[in-house]
Design a protein around this motif. Structure first.
Motif, PDB file in Angstrom:
ATOM      1  N   THR A 187      13.311 -79.763 114.964  1.00 28.45           N
ATOM      2  CA  THR A 187      12.180 -80.319 114.219  1.00 28.45           C
ATOM      3  C   THR A 187      10.953 -80.305 115.121  1.00 28.45           C
ATOM      4  OG1 THR A 187      13.661 -81.769 112.981  1.00 28.45           O
ATOM      5  CG2 THR A 187      11.316 -82.295 112.921  1.00 28.45           C
ATOM      6  N   THR A 188       9.863 -79.759 114.628  1.00 26.79           N
ATOM      7  CA  THR A 188       8.637 -79.653 115.422  1.00 26.79           C
ATOM      8  C   THR A 188       7.494 -80.357 114.705  1.00 26.79           C
ATOM      9  OG1 THR A 188       9.390 -77.510 116.277  1.00 26.79           O
ATOM     10  CG2 THR A 188       7.056 -78.041 116.552  1.00 26.79           C
ATOM     11  N   PHE A 189       6.788 -81.244 115.440  1.00 30.77           N
ATOM     12  CA  PHE A 189       5.620 -81.936 114.890  1.00 30.77           C
ATOM     13  C   PHE A 189       4.373 -81.113 115.185  1.00 30.77           C
ATOM     14  CE2 PHE A 189       7.802 -86.267 115.933  1.00 30.77           C
ATOM     15  CZ  PHE A 189       8.777 -86.000 114.982  1.00 30.77           C
ATOM     16  N   ILE A 190       3.573 -80.856 114.166  1.00 27.46           N
ATOM     17  CA  ILE A 190       2.293 -80.190 114.380  1.00 27.46           C
ATOM     18  C   ILE A 190       1.209 -80.944 113.627  1.00 27.46           C
ATOM     19  CG2 ILE A 190       3.356 -77.922 114.698  1.00 27.46           C
ATOM     20  CD1 ILE A 190       2.326 -77.167 111.915  1.00 27.46           C
ATOM     21  N   PRO A 202       4.437 -76.640 122.045  1.00 32.25           N
ATOM     22  CA  PRO A 202       4.068 -76.132 123.379  1.00 32.25           C
ATOM     23  C   PRO A 202       2.803 -75.273 123.338  1.00 32.25           C
ATOM     24  CG  PRO A 202       6.370 -75.694 122.881  1.00 32.25           C
ATOM     25  CD  PRO A 202       5.737 -76.148 121.616  1.00 32.25           C
ATOM     26  N   GLU A 203       2.230 -75.058 124.505  1.00 36.18           N
ATOM     27  CA  GLU A 203       0.994 -74.276 124.595  1.00 36.18           C
ATOM     28  C   GLU A 203       1.222 -72.791 124.350  1.00 36.18           C
ATOM     29  OE1 GLU A 203      -0.940 -75.077 128.273  1.00 36.18           O
ATOM     30  OE2 GLU A 203      -1.255 -77.196 127.820  1.00 36.18           O
ATOM     31  N   ASP A 204       2.432 -72.313 124.565  1.00 38.82           N
ATOM     32  CA  ASP A 204       2.728 -70.914 124.220  1.00 38.82           C
ATOM     33  C   ASP A 204       4.091 -70.830 123.547  1.00 38.82           C
ATOM     34  OD1 ASP A 204       4.826 -70.259 126.318  1.00 38.82           O
ATOM     35  OD2 ASP A 204       3.160 -70.813 127.621  1.00 38.82           O
ATOM     36  N   ILE A 205       4.269 -69.792 122.756  1.00 40.41           N
ATOM     37  CA  ILE A 205       5.440 -69.664 121.894  1.00 40.41           C
ATOM     38  C   ILE A 205       6.723 -69.445 122.697  1.00 40.41           C
ATOM     39  CG2 ILE A 205       5.422 -67.156 121.521  1.00 40.41           C
ATOM     40  CD1 ILE A 205       5.780 -69.856 118.777  1.00 40.41           C
ATOM     41  N   GLU A 206       6.628 -68.938 123.916  1.00 41.04           N
ATOM     42  CA  GLU A 206       7.807 -68.721 124.749  1.00 41.04           C
ATOM     43  C   GLU A 206       8.525 -70.037 125.027  1.00 41.04           C
ATOM     44  OE1 GLU A 206       6.469 -66.752 128.247  1.00 41.04           O
ATOM     45  OE2 GLU A 206       6.242 -64.812 127.273  1.00 41.04           O
ATOM     46  N   ASN A 207       7.758 -71.071 125.353  1.00 46.08           N
ATOM     47  CA  ASN A 207       8.359 -72.379 125.620  1.00 46.08           C
ATOM     48  C   ASN A 207       9.029 -72.949 124.373  1.00 46.08           C
ATOM     49  OD1 ASN A 207       7.624 -72.325 128.267  1.00 46.08           O
ATOM     50  ND2 ASN A 207       5.858 -73.650 128.053  1.00 46.08           N
ATOM     51  N   TYR A 208       8.441 -72.681 123.216  1.00 45.41           N
ATOM     52  CA  TYR A 208       9.047 -73.135 121.963  1.00 45.41           C
ATOM     53  C   TYR A 208      10.426 -72.497 121.788  1.00 45.41           C
ATOM     54  CZ  TYR A 208       9.886 -73.474 116.921  1.00 45.41           C
ATOM     55  OH  TYR A 208      10.458 -73.707 115.691  1.00 45.41           O
ATOM     56  N   HIS A 232      12.435 -71.352 124.120  1.00 50.79           N
ATOM     57  CA  HIS A 232      13.362 -71.938 125.087  1.00 50.79           C
ATOM     58  C   HIS A 232      13.791 -73.340 124.669  1.00 50.79           C
ATOM     59  CE1 HIS A 232      13.614 -69.011 128.337  1.00 50.79           C
ATOM     60  NE2 HIS A 232      12.330 -68.758 128.184  1.00 50.79           N
ATOM     61  N   ARG A 233      12.851 -74.129 124.165  1.00 52.04           N
ATOM     62  CA  ARG A 233      13.171 -75.509 123.757  1.00 52.04           C
ATOM     63  C   ARG A 233      14.216 -75.556 122.651  1.00 52.04           C
ATOM     64  NH1 ARG A 233       7.587 -78.999 123.100  1.00 52.04           N
ATOM     65  NH2 ARG A 233       6.908 -79.042 125.278  1.00 52.04           N
ATOM     66  N   ILE A 234      13.936 -74.841 121.558  1.00 51.27           N
ATOM     67  CA  ILE A 234      14.865 -74.907 120.424  1.00 51.27           C
ATOM     68  C   ILE A 234      16.188 -74.228 120.753  1.00 51.27           C
ATOM     69  CG2 ILE A 234      12.946 -74.991 118.790  1.00 51.27           C
ATOM     70  CD1 ILE A 234      13.662 -72.103 117.982  1.00 51.27           C
ATOM     71  N   GLY A 235      16.200 -73.421 121.821  1.00 52.39           N
ATOM     72  CA  GLY A 235      17.427 -72.745 122.238  1.00 52.39           C
ATOM     73  C   GLY A 235      18.434 -73.665 122.905  1.00 52.39           C
ATOM     74  N   ARG A 236      18.082 -74.949 123.103  1.00 52.06           N
ATOM     75  CA  ARG A 236      19.055 -75.897 123.663  1.00 52.06           C
ATOM     76  C   ARG A 236      20.100 -76.274 122.617  1.00 52.06           C
ATOM     77  NH1 ARG A 236      19.007 -73.874 127.440  1.00 52.06           N
ATOM     78  NH2 ARG A 236      17.282 -72.602 126.727  1.00 52.06           N
ATOM     79  N   THR A 237      19.823 -76.017 121.341  1.00 49.02           N
ATOM     80  CA  THR A 237      20.801 -76.255 120.280  1.00 49.02           C
ATOM     81  C   THR A 237      21.177 -74.918 119.645  1.00 49.02           C
ATOM     82  OG1 THR A 237      21.250 -77.526 118.271  1.00 49.02           O
ATOM     83  CG2 THR A 237      19.047 -76.599 118.481  1.00 49.02           C
ATOM     84  N   ALA A 279      12.626 -63.562 120.631  1.00 47.50           N
ATOM     85  CA  ALA A 279      13.023 -63.964 119.277  1.00 47.50           C
ATOM     86  C   ALA A 279      13.839 -65.247 119.341  1.00 47.50           C
ATOM     87  CB  ALA A 279      13.836 -62.858 118.611  1.00 47.50           C
ATOM     88  N   ALA A 280      13.734 -66.066 118.306  1.00 45.70           N
ATOM     89  CA  ALA A 280      14.479 -67.314 118.239  1.00 45.70           C
ATOM     90  C   ALA A 280      15.909 -67.045 117.775  1.00 45.70           C
ATOM     91  CB  ALA A 280      13.789 -68.284 117.285  1.00 45.70           C
TER      92      ALA A 280
END
Length: 618
Positions: free
Chosen positions: A529-532, A506-512, A514-519, A399-400
């Motif tokens: 902010t995510t570009f799609i 990212p190719e899978d949601i787990e990496n997403y 982890h990424r947003i978890g830096r803030t 979970a985020a």
């Protein structure tokens, strides 16, 4: 039949033929007539049964002698049942059918999960060969305060419920709400206060007592929740206890080993341990020696630290296995093993590395596994390496963080690099920008420098000295922006990150996650902010949509309108979403990660960049 009877029958038939002459009745019509006759008979039988069980004699005589009114009143099989009761009955039957369909789907998913699960336990080869199994966890000299032990289990459960802590396992250690009650010495408490850590977080409230008790543990909590403190402070206390009993000599150790998937994460963990050991030494406690074993830096310096005798070692898998294979040191007295970001260690090709590391242990060890994203498949497999494990879960695995404001924007591929400048205006620095490919990182970095933005970049293709320098400059606020691949997404703790920009999904949601978890770490809020665009895989977008809904974030209209072919299939009870990767927008039968893994196994494709950063760093 007598002649008289035949004559009577023929006379009746002649009369009926004269009155209602029908030359031909079609088959369908005849069948309908037969069905109606059967329904009438069933209706009469039902009525008779009801009358026999308690109806009045008047009703009985009417039910028996009402044959003449059959054509006027239609007695169906449920003619005496109210419409509400009929509706309830139909609803119950429909739910029963749905239940059967759900069970069928769940059984099929269990079969798929079983087919991809590792059949061999996650243990050392020697332990598997000899059939060695440890029955009880390692015993330690630590005990909770007596007044906490005297409290009932119901009281402990109230504390867990208050902090949303889920605990599984036998003989659960009690949760403890202050660091002082955990019996840490004053220098440790002073060090925590200096870092701004006054009260333990939920994962620390339950996790630290479990680790200090000597229990094997799986720790799952969202990014930025303080998992590092859970496994670093206990190992420091265990090493201090060993040093006081019998000081370590040259070439002895380590007593504790922490393995991280990336060099930057290993370096960060090592610095945290050194900081707390420094506080203890300055207060008169014995000096504890630590070693950092990662690729990209001189092995000579690492060996020099090991040769003096080392209490705690932090390493990446590649360099660790290389040094163990060359017998630079041993794990003969090592009794404490922690795998940080454990799902990355076990999943995607690291499982054999972990098994190899286990093979170098000479006795039972306390094993800890920590991550923010640990699907059920990884948890089940990891348990085979643990002894009566405690699973501490704060929130759903994968979970985020609710402290991150997630914004998803549709940006065309050719406009993304230009749009970054506009996104940088949303917040003040520091800002992290993530991209999947190394060439994209270099392109963004060059573009930002040309536009006058103070930026640095890291990825697996850069040498370790440049990576370390970039991280240090960004951490000290000498640079405003860090552009990186996923080597910077796992576990790294940067001070006060205001904004995370995902240049691509990212190719899978787990990496997403982890990424947003830096803030949004340690109770602070942040923006992601995510570009799609149309180039993103639809399955990943569906996972993102359901993740946003779960975190009560705003879902953009173009994402909200996306519907899978089997929307009802997602809500069938049991395990939410995919049992393999934890994505909420699909089930295991449609898991892209599982499909990609199987394709890679067939094609023999190497590991991705963020994995290579930790494993191929000899």
């Amino acid at each position: 039949m007598s002649y008289t009877k035949k004559r009577r029958v023929s006379e009746k038939s002649d009369e009926s033929d004269d009155d209602n002459y029908v030359p031909y009745v079609p088959i369908k019509q005849r069948k309908k007539t037969q069905i109606k006759q059967v329904e009438k008979r069933l209706g009469r039988l039902t009525a008779l049964k009801e009358q026999e069980t308690g109806s009045t004699s008047e009703g009985t005589s009417e039910g028996v002698n009402d044959e003449d009114d059959d054509d006027e009143v239609n007695h169906g099989p449920k003619s005496r049942i109210s419409l509400l009761d009929q509706h309830s009955d139909l609803k119950r039957k429909a739910e029963a059918k749905k239940e059967t369909a759900r069970e069928k789907i769940l059984k099929e998913e269990e079969k798929i999960l079983e087919s991809v699960a590792e059949k061999q336990a996650l243990k050392a080869v020697s332990e598997l060969a000899k059939g060695i199994e440890y029955a009880d966890p390692i015993k330690t000299g630590w005990l909770p305060p007596k007044y906490i032990l005297s409290k009932s289990e119901e009281t402990h459960e109230k504390v867990r419920k208050k902090y949303h802590i889920l605990v599984e396992g036998e003989n659960k250690p009690p949760p403890i709400k202050t660091f002082r009650e955990m019996k840490f010495p004053k220098p440790i408490l002073h060090g925590l206060k200096k870092k701004g850590i006054i009260h333990p977080t939920p994962i620390q409230i339950q996790g630290i007592p479990a680790v200090l008790s000597g229990r094997d543990m799986i720790g799952i909590a969202f990014t930025g929740s303080g998992k590092t403190i859970v496994f670093t402070l206990p190992i420091i206390m265990f090493a201090l206890e060993q040093e006081k009993r019998l000081p370590f000599v040259n070439n002895e150790g380590p007593y504790g080993l922490i393995v991280c998937p990336a060099r930057e994460l290993a370096k960060q963990t090592h610095e945290i341990i050194k900081e707390f050991c420094g506080h203890l030494e300055r207060d008169g406690f014995p000096a504890l020696r630590t070693a950092l074993c990662i690729g990209g830096i001189s092995m000579k310096d690492q060996l020099a630290a090991i040769n003096r005798g080392v209490h705690i070692m932090v390493a990446t898998p590649g360099r660790l296995m290389a040094m163990l294979a060359d017998k630079k040191f041993t794990l003969d007295i090592c009794r404490y093993l922690c795998l940080d970001e454990a799902d990355r260690m076990i999943d995607m090709g690291f499982e054999e590395d972990v098994r190899t590391i286990f093979s170098y242990f000479k006795g039972q060890r306390q094993t800890l596994l920590f991550s923010a994203t640990m699907p059920k498949k990884i948890q089940n497999f990891a348990r085979s390496a643990l002894v009566k494990p405690i699973t501490v879960n704060v929130g759903r695995a994968g979970a985020a963080s609710l402290d991150v404001v997630q914004e998803v924007e549709y940006v065309k591929q050719e406009a993304k690099i230009v749009y970054i400048l506009e996104c940088l205006q949303k917040t003040a620095p520091p800002v992290l920008i993530f991209a999947e490919k190394k060439q994209d990182v270099d392109a963004i970095h060059e573009y930002l420098l040309l536009k006058g933005v103070e930026a640095v970049a890291i990825h697996g293709g850069k040498d370790q000295e440049e990576r370390t320098q970039s991280i240090d400059q960004f951490r000290k606020a000498e640079k405003d922006v860090l552009v990186a691949t996923d080597v910077a997404s796992k576990g790294l703790d940067f001070p006060d990150i205001k904004h995370v920009i995902n240049y691509d999904m990212p190719e899978d949601i787990e990496n997403y996650v982890h990424r947003i978890g830096r803030t949004g770490r340690c109770g602070k809020t942040g923006v992601a902010t995510t570009f799609i665009n149309k180039g993103v895989d639809e399955t990943v977008l569906l996972d993102l949509k359901h993740l946003l809904i779960e975190a009560k974030q705003k879902v953009p209209p173009f994402l909200f309108e996306m519907q899978p072919d089997n929307e009802k299939y997602l809500d069938i009870g049991g395990e939410a979403g995919c049992m393999y990767c934890g994505g909420l927008g699909h089930r295991i039968a449609d898991c892209p990660k599982l499909e990609a893994l199987q394709n890679k196994q067939v094609a023999g494709i190497g590991r991705r960049d963020y994995l290579a950063a930790g494993s191929a760093d000899y």
